[in-house]
Write a protein that holds these residues in place. Structure first.
Motif, PDB file in Angstrom:
ATOM      1  N   VAL A 249     -11.649  -4.026  -0.089  1.00 10.64           N
ATOM      2  CA  VAL A 249     -10.494  -3.613   0.717  1.00 10.64           C
ATOM      3  C   VAL A 249     -10.354  -2.096   0.627  1.00 10.64           C
ATOM      4  O   VAL A 249     -10.136  -1.548  -0.454  1.00 10.64           O
ATOM      5  CB  VAL A 249      -9.199  -4.302   0.243  1.00 10.64           C
ATOM      6  CG1 VAL A 249      -7.988  -3.741   0.989  1.00 10.64           C
ATOM      7  CG2 VAL A 249      -9.314  -5.810   0.429  1.00 10.64           C
ATOM      8  N   LEU A 250     -10.483  -1.445   1.771  1.00 10.48           N
ATOM      9  CA  LEU A 250     -10.458   0.012   1.810  1.00 10.48           C
ATOM     10  C   LEU A 250      -9.286   0.498   2.655  1.00 10.48           C
ATOM     11  O   LEU A 250      -8.682  -0.285   3.397  1.00 10.48           O
ATOM     12  CB  LEU A 250     -11.779   0.530   2.405  1.00 10.48           C
ATOM     13  CG  LEU A 250     -13.034   0.185   1.600  1.00 10.48           C
ATOM     14  CD1 LEU A 250     -14.284   0.616   2.343  1.00 10.48           C
ATOM     15  CD2 LEU A 250     -12.980   0.818   0.208  1.00 10.48           C
ATOM     16  N   PRO A 251      -8.949   1.792   2.565  1.00 10.38           N
ATOM     17  CA  PRO A 251      -7.891   2.330   3.435  1.00 10.38           C
ATOM     18  C   PRO A 251      -8.255   2.152   4.906  1.00 10.38           C
ATOM     19  O   PRO A 251      -9.436   2.055   5.277  1.00 10.38           O
ATOM     20  CB  PRO A 251      -7.845   3.807   3.048  1.00 10.38           C
ATOM     21  CG  PRO A 251      -8.406   3.868   1.672  1.00 10.38           C
ATOM     22  CD  PRO A 251      -9.456   2.794   1.615  1.00 10.38           C
ATOM     23  N   GLU A 252      -7.236   2.110   5.752  1.00  9.91           N
ATOM     24  CA  GLU A 252      -7.444   1.977   7.184  1.00  9.91           C
ATOM     25  C   GLU A 252      -8.035   3.273   7.749  1.00  9.91           C
ATOM     26  O   GLU A 252      -7.985   4.330   7.106  1.00  9.91           O
ATOM     27  CB  GLU A 252      -6.110   1.694   7.880  1.00  9.91           C
ATOM     28  CG  GLU A 252      -5.363   0.478   7.346  1.00  9.91           C
ATOM     29  CD  GLU A 252      -6.049  -0.828   7.700  1.00  9.91           C
ATOM     30  OE1 GLU A 252      -6.497  -0.960   8.844  1.00  9.91           O
ATOM     31  OE2 GLU A 252      -6.154  -1.702   6.816  1.00  9.91           O
ATOM     32  N   SER A 256      -3.839   5.223   6.442  1.00  7.07           N
ATOM     33  CA  SER A 256      -2.852   4.392   5.751  1.00  7.07           C
ATOM     34  C   SER A 256      -3.576   3.398   4.837  1.00  7.07           C
ATOM     35  O   SER A 256      -4.774   3.144   5.008  1.00  7.07           O
ATOM     36  CB  SER A 256      -1.974   3.647   6.761  1.00  7.07           C
ATOM     37  OG  SER A 256      -2.769   2.740   7.501  1.00  7.07           O
ATOM     38  N   ASP A 257      -2.838   2.870   3.903  1.00  7.76           N
ATOM     39  CA  ASP A 257      -3.501   2.037   2.889  1.00  7.76           C
ATOM     40  C   ASP A 257      -2.592   0.873   2.494  1.00  7.76           C
ATOM     41  O   ASP A 257      -2.223   0.728   1.320  1.00  7.76           O
ATOM     42  CB  ASP A 257      -3.844   2.915   1.678  1.00  7.76           C
ATOM     43  CG  ASP A 257      -4.866   2.266   0.759  1.00  7.76           C
ATOM     44  OD1 ASP A 257      -5.539   1.300   1.187  1.00  7.76           O
ATOM     45  OD2 ASP A 257      -4.979   2.729  -0.386  1.00  7.76           O
ATOM     46  N   PRO A 258      -2.228   0.035   3.471  1.00  9.69           N
ATOM     47  CA  PRO A 258      -1.195  -0.981   3.206  1.00  9.69           C
ATOM     48  C   PRO A 258      -1.657  -2.138   2.312  1.00  9.69           C
ATOM     49  O   PRO A 258      -0.819  -2.859   1.784  1.00  9.69           O
ATOM     50  CB  PRO A 258      -0.851  -1.493   4.611  1.00  9.69           C
ATOM     51  CG  PRO A 258      -2.098  -1.255   5.401  1.00  9.69           C
ATOM     52  CD  PRO A 258      -2.708   0.001   4.854  1.00  9.69           C
ATOM     53  N   ASN A 259      -2.937  -2.288   2.121  1.00 16.65           N
ATOM     54  CA  ASN A 259      -3.424  -3.462   1.385  1.00 16.65           C
ATOM     55  C   ASN A 259      -3.877  -3.145  -0.035  1.00 16.65           C
ATOM     56  O   ASN A 259      -4.536  -3.960  -0.678  1.00 16.65           O
ATOM     57  CB  ASN A 259      -4.568  -4.118   2.182  1.00 16.65           C
ATOM     58  CG  ASN A 259      -4.094  -4.583   3.546  1.00 16.65           C
ATOM     59  OD1 ASN A 259      -3.043  -5.218   3.663  1.00 16.65           O
ATOM     60  ND2 ASN A 259      -4.834  -4.229   4.580  1.00 16.65           N
ATOM     61  N   ALA A 260      -3.527  -1.977  -0.488  1.00 17.63           N
ATOM     62  CA  ALA A 260      -3.885  -1.595  -1.862  1.00 17.63           C
ATOM     63  C   ALA A 260      -2.625  -1.398  -2.685  1.00 17.63           C
ATOM     64  O   ALA A 260      -1.527  -1.246  -2.148  1.00 17.63           O
ATOM     65  CB  ALA A 260      -4.712  -0.308  -1.855  1.00 17.63           C
ATOM     66  N   PHE A 261      -2.797  -1.426  -3.973  1.00 24.08           N
ATOM     67  CA  PHE A 261      -1.719  -1.125  -4.920  1.00 24.08           C
ATOM     68  C   PHE A 261      -1.961   0.298  -5.445  1.00 24.08           C
ATOM     69  O   PHE A 261      -3.093   0.628  -5.807  1.00 24.08           O
ATOM     70  CB  PHE A 261      -1.736  -2.108  -6.090  1.00 24.08           C
ATOM     71  CG  PHE A 261      -1.521  -3.538  -5.672  1.00 24.08           C
ATOM     72  CD1 PHE A 261      -0.256  -4.108  -5.714  1.00 24.08           C
ATOM     73  CD2 PHE A 261      -2.589  -4.324  -5.228  1.00 24.08           C
ATOM     74  CE1 PHE A 261      -0.040  -5.426  -5.326  1.00 24.08           C
ATOM     75  CE2 PHE A 261      -2.385  -5.641  -4.841  1.00 24.08           C
ATOM     76  CZ  PHE A 261      -1.113  -6.195  -4.883  1.00 24.08           C
ATOM     77  N   HIS A 262      -0.900   1.069  -5.470  1.00 30.81           N
ATOM     78  CA  HIS A 262      -1.047   2.461  -5.913  1.00 30.81           C
ATOM     79  C   HIS A 262      -0.212   2.690  -7.168  1.00 30.81           C
ATOM     80  O   HIS A 262       0.960   2.312  -7.218  1.00 30.81           O
ATOM     81  CB  HIS A 262      -0.611   3.414  -4.803  1.00 30.81           C
ATOM     82  CG  HIS A 262      -1.381   3.222  -3.537  1.00 30.81           C
ATOM     83  ND1 HIS A 262      -0.946   2.419  -2.502  1.00 30.81           N
ATOM     84  CD2 HIS A 262      -2.591   3.696  -3.161  1.00 30.81           C
ATOM     85  CE1 HIS A 262      -1.846   2.419  -1.538  1.00 30.81           C
ATOM     86  NE2 HIS A 262      -2.856   3.183  -1.916  1.00 30.81           N
ATOM     87  N   VAL A 263      -0.840   3.304  -8.123  1.00 30.55           N
ATOM     88  CA  VAL A 263      -0.146   3.654  -9.364  1.00 30.55           C
ATOM     89  C   VAL A 263      -0.394   5.138  -9.616  1.00 30.55           C
ATOM     90  O   VAL A 263      -1.545   5.586  -9.633  1.00 30.55           O
ATOM     91  CB  VAL A 263      -0.648   2.815 -10.554  1.00 30.55           C
ATOM     92  CG1 VAL A 263       0.095   3.206 -11.832  1.00 30.55           C
ATOM     93  CG2 VAL A 263      -0.470   1.328 -10.278  1.00 30.55           C
ATOM     94  N   GLU A 264       0.677   5.870  -9.764  1.00 23.66           N
ATOM     95  CA  GLU A 264       0.568   7.286 -10.121  1.00 23.66           C
ATOM     96  C   GLU A 264       0.829   7.402 -11.618  1.00 23.66           C
ATOM     97  O   GLU A 264       1.923   7.087 -12.098  1.00 23.66           O
ATOM     98  CB  GLU A 264       1.593   8.133  -9.347  1.00 23.66           C
ATOM     99  CG  GLU A 264       1.355   8.173  -7.853  1.00 23.66           C
ATOM    100  CD  GLU A 264       0.115   8.973  -7.474  1.00 23.66           C
ATOM    101  OE1 GLU A 264      -0.416   9.695  -8.357  1.00 23.66           O
ATOM    102  OE2 GLU A 264      -0.325   8.870  -6.306  1.00 23.66           O
TER     103      GLU A 264
END
Lengths: 365, 58
Positions: A249-252, A256-264
């Motif tokens: 699963v990659l960014p669109e 945009s990147d609606p299907n990923a989880f982001h942690v800063e």
């Protein structure tokens, strides 16, 4: 030992740590007392939070720590003999006499509160430019949920920089928590932006095991695509942009990147003394923001991981202290980013030495 | 924020080789990051080799 870089901004505390009680922190060997002024408009309930003040943490009289003293309004009253200082560090009262000696003042430090962090300028106050403080906006953004803390480490700050710039150690030191075999196996890309003083290290794992840290917080079962993009704003702020998604699963195309989880994952690496460093850490996520169980899990789990680093670096510093001067190291490919960071820090330290005037205004009699 | 002076080192997948690109466009490959950084940061010294002289550091 890694030399200190003066004439730089450093994180001294989280904003929430600084209030109407004095807080003592030693930064680049300079003891500093922090407090917050009284909120404006407190009587009508429309209070601002007050502003953070940073004063040299030694009374001019007999060097008593002001951080062990008390506040009277916005003034600090020394807990030993009552010398009283205003927010600029000027002494406005001494006991038993009307004349306050002209030289009675303690240094005050430029302070900026931004992104929930309290930054202090260590060096020549005339050179302090708040515009150059690097940003970590997610820390104070309601679209993100953040947990964090601070762990002091009995090691020179250079060891923490080394640690964070080479995440291959996750596989070995943090196996079963955040490390999997792919972290150490995957080649990295390193970029140094010399002018901006930024080191970037990227490790993109296409098909990796999902460590418990991410499996339990995201609910992903099975293998993942895991990206680690480090952005180190020397000397203090370290950002790890972490992207987790099911394999493939990659960014669109539009970014945009609606299907990923982001942690800063944010660290502030603040040298305290030659052999101690403050390790500020925070984990911000853009998913399950209101899930208290995930919040508690990420806090406790990450604190455990940070404690693993603390134990390892305490041990490493003890070992290095027994080494003869000029001991040899061996660097390999995984160290490409860490070597770049060391060099930038050496340059900043040299530049800071060239332009520094002492920030502690008080001389011994 | 990016400035113009960007150095880049790629660890080439499937190999032990590091490939460095200086902001001036000079390129070099090596298997030792210390050596590669030394070459990179010596810019401009040694960064304007003729194409046939570019190559792996021995």
């Amino acid at each position: 030992m890694t030399a200190f870089a003066r004439n730089q901004w450093y994180v001294a505390a989280y904003g929430r740590e600084v209030g109407r009680e004095l807080l003592g922190r030693t930064i680049l060997n300079e003891p500093i007392a922090f407090y917050r002024t009284e909120p404006d408009g407190a009587e009508d309930g429309a209070a601002s939070t007050g502003t953070v003040v940073a004063l040299a943490d030694r009374c001019v009289h007999r060097r008593y720590p002001l951080s062990a003293s008390r506040l009277d309004g916005d003034n600090v009253v020394c807990g030993y003999h009552g010398f009283t200082y205003d927010t600029s560090g000027t002494c406005v009262f001494v006991p038993g006499q009307k004349r306050v000696p002209r030289t009675a003042r303690v240094a005050s430090y430029p302070v900026v509160e931004q992104d929930s962090l309290v930054w202090v300028w260590i060096g020549d106050p005339a050179l302090a430019d708040p515009a150059v403080i690097p940003r970590a906006p997610w820390l104070a953004d309601p679209r993100w949920t953040t947990v964090g803390g601070m762990e002091p480490i009995d090691a020179g700050y250079g060891l923490l920089v080394d640690n964070l710039m080479d995440l291959s150690h996750e596989t070995y030191l943090h196996g079963g928590y955040i490390g999997t075999p792919e972290v150490a196996e995957t080649p990295i890309t390193t970029e140094v932006d010399e002018g901006a003083g930024i080191v970037r290290v990227s490790r993109h794992m296409d098909d990796a095991d999902c460590p418990p840290f991410y499996a339990r917080s995201t609910g992903i079962e099975g293998r993942i695509t895991r990206w680690q993009d480090i952005e180190y704003h020397a000397p203090c702020l370290y950002l790890l942009h972490s992207r987790i998604a099911p394999v493939g699963v990659l960014p669109e195309a539009d970014g945009s990147d609606p299907n990923a989880f982001h942690v800063e994952i944010t660290y502030a690496i603040t040298p305290s003394t030659d052999r101690t460093v403050y390790d500020f850490w925070a984990v911000s996520r853009d998913f399950a923001q209101d899930d208290d169980e995930v919040t508690t899990f990420l806090h406790d789990f990450n604190r455990t991981v940070v404690r693993q680093d603390v134990d390892a670096l305490n041990l490493l510093q003890q070992a290095l202290d027994t080494e003869r001067e000029g001991y040899q190291e061996l660097s390999i490919n995984i160290d490409t980013g860490g070597l770049a960071a060391r060099r930038i820090l050496a340059r900043l330290a040299a530049e800071g030495e060239r332009t520094t005037t002492p920030s502690t205004a008080v001389a011994a009699p | 924020m990016n400035t113009a002076e960007v150095y880049r080192i790629d660890w080439l997948p499937g190999t032990d080789v590091l490939h460095g690109v200086c902001h001036c466009g000079a390129e070099r490959s090596a298997e030792d990051p210390v050596e590669l950084w030394q070459w990179m940061l010596a810019h401009p010294d040694g960064h304007h080799l003729a194409p046939e002289q570019k190559g792996t550091i021995e």
